[in-house]
Design a protein around this motif. Structure first.
Motif, PDB file in Angstrom:
ATOM      1  N   TRP A 153       0.808  -1.218   0.000  1.00 15.19           N
ATOM      2  CA  TRP A 153       0.000   0.000   0.000  1.00 15.19           C
ATOM      3  C   TRP A 153       0.845   1.272   0.000  1.00 15.19           C
ATOM      4  O   TRP A 153       0.331   2.357  -0.285  1.00 15.19           O
ATOM      5  N   GLU A 204      -2.547 -10.293  -1.032  1.00 14.42           N
ATOM      6  CA  GLU A 204      -1.827  -9.182  -1.643  1.00 14.42           C
ATOM      7  C   GLU A 204      -1.124  -9.678  -2.903  1.00 14.42           C
ATOM      8  O   GLU A 204      -0.496 -10.742  -2.897  1.00 14.42           O
ATOM      9  N   HIS A 244      -0.829 -12.361   5.853  1.00 14.49           N
ATOM     10  CA  HIS A 244      -1.561 -12.295   4.591  1.00 14.49           C
ATOM     11  C   HIS A 244      -0.984 -13.300   3.608  1.00 14.49           C
ATOM     12  O   HIS A 244       0.142 -13.794   3.779  1.00 14.49           O
TER      13      HIS A 244
END
Length: 402
Positions: A153, A204, A244
């Protein structure tokens, strides 16, 4: 004579020879040090303003903190990413200078960053992020640096797709994110069919191998042949640290739909069952159980799901022991055969004691129970008896028996 002494002699000789008089000699100015250009207070204020912009969803305010147009676009994208991901507890705190400068007013600092995906992560991820400042700290030129973790991000624009308790974040446009969401959704459903009452899943997808390397802070090529990996977002094993699934698009995108789904479900098992924290569990159980769930409802013949281990058994004979931890090294040869072998260990256990017993054994060992005790309680076997039963199954594989 030392280099320092030699330099002193040469300097004295030049002065005596009349190269410059005492009144005319001017020593060259020293090179600028970080302290000459760095202003920690200004940097701290800039970071506080960026943190506020992220909290308020103010892309224009963030863009205004960029040292140039490219940096402004990146900071605006960071704000948009945070909003799309639903980030909470975002903090940016100046820590220290790194000693690296750029020009008369540019310098690098270390910044402590925290964040979590609200509704998915139990606790915040925590990293130290290199940040390049400009204008003595009044603006930001770049985020990240060589040899440092750079979260997705913070690396550039991210497209986010969400379906209930499944979230997919992809470096790129929304259409790319939509490609991975159905597989992630199905993966969660398949895990819950075996191990119910688990949390949500975050996937991700960096743009390329370099992006994956930066997101995980690994050496180049470590996961070049791996389609996906489940890992802590910040690289730590602290309790509650967000975990993740990360896809390696270079490999994953080349898989057929069935194989891609198996990979996604395998990684979802790791993420949703806390496998990363299973420090005492043997890897054959951690990886074998993930494949057991991923392949549970897949209608493929053994020649496909166990073809590599069957070929290895034909060549080398039945293994003398269950797969060892070193066998699962991403760079190891015959890695596919190792995973198939581990899967068949879990299939052997489920066939002998039932799926519930396999799940209970997995969870107990993951939580710290000794393998021997768990085997005795849930399967009524010793490890030697399990090994023998597994070896018999390998010997009976298609293409091996007879």
């Amino acid at each position: 004579m030392s280099r320092r002494a030699a330099a002193a002699v040469l300097l004295a000789a030049a002065v005596l020879a009349g190269g410059c008089s005492k009144g005319e000699y001017v020593a060259p100015p020293p090179s600028a040090t970080t302290g000459d250009v760095a202003d920690p207070a200004a940097a701290a204020d800039t970071l506080a303003r960026l943190q506020t912009a992220i909290r308020d969803g103010d892309g224009d305010a963030a863009s205004g903190l960029g040292a140039d147009a490219a940096a402004g676009d990146l900071l605006a994208a960071v704000v948009a990413n945070a909003a799309a991901l639903g980030l909470a507890d975002v903090t940016l705190r100046y820590v220290t200078e790194t000693g690296r400068t750029s020009g008369a007013a540019g310098w690098d600092g270390q910044v402590a960053a925290t964040w979590r995906v609200d509704g998915f992560d139990e606790a915040s991820a925590r990293i130290e992020l290199p940040v390049s400042f400009a204008g003595h700290g009044t603006s930001i030129a770049a985020l990240g640096g060589s040899g440092a973790r750079l979260p997705l991000w913070l690396a550039g624009p991210v497209a986010v797709q969400r379906d209930g308790d499944v979230l997919v974040a992809v470096a790129g446009d929304a259409a790319q994110a939509e490609r991975y969401l159905p597989a992630a959704r199905r993966a969660v459903e398949e895990v819950r069919a075996v191990v119910p009452d688990r949390g949500g899943l975050v996937v991700e997808v960096p743009a390329d191998a370099e992006g994956l390397q930066r997101a995980l802070d690994t050496e180049p090529g470590k996961y070049a042949a791996i389609a996906a990996i489940t890992a802590p977002v910040d690289g730590t094993e602290a309790a509650g640290s967000p975990v993740h699934v990360f896809l390696n698009r270079t490999v994953y995108d080349g898989l057929d739909p069935v194989a891609a789904q198996v990979v996604m479900t395998h990684e979802a098992v790791h993420a949703l069952t806390g496998a990363v924290a299973a420090r005492r569990a043997p890897l054959w159980l951690v990886e074998g159980f993930a494949d057991y769930v991923a392949l549970r409802d897949v209608d493929l013949p053994l020649a496909k799901t166990a073809g590599q281990i069957a070929a290895q058994v034909r060549t080398d004979g039945v293994p003398k022991a269950l797969p060892a931890p070193g066998d699962f090294d991403p760079s190891a040869s015959h890695l596919g055969a190792v995973y198939e072998a581990a899967w068949l260990v879990c299939v052997t256990l489920a066939d002998h004691a039932g799926e519930r017993a396999l799940v209970a054994l997995y969870e107990d060992v993951r939580d710290g129970t000794d393998l021997a005790d768990a085997l005795r309680e849930h399967a009524g076997w010793t490890e030697a008896e399990l090994t023998t039963a597994w070896q018999d199954r390998l010997a009976a594989l298609p293409g091996v028996a007879g």
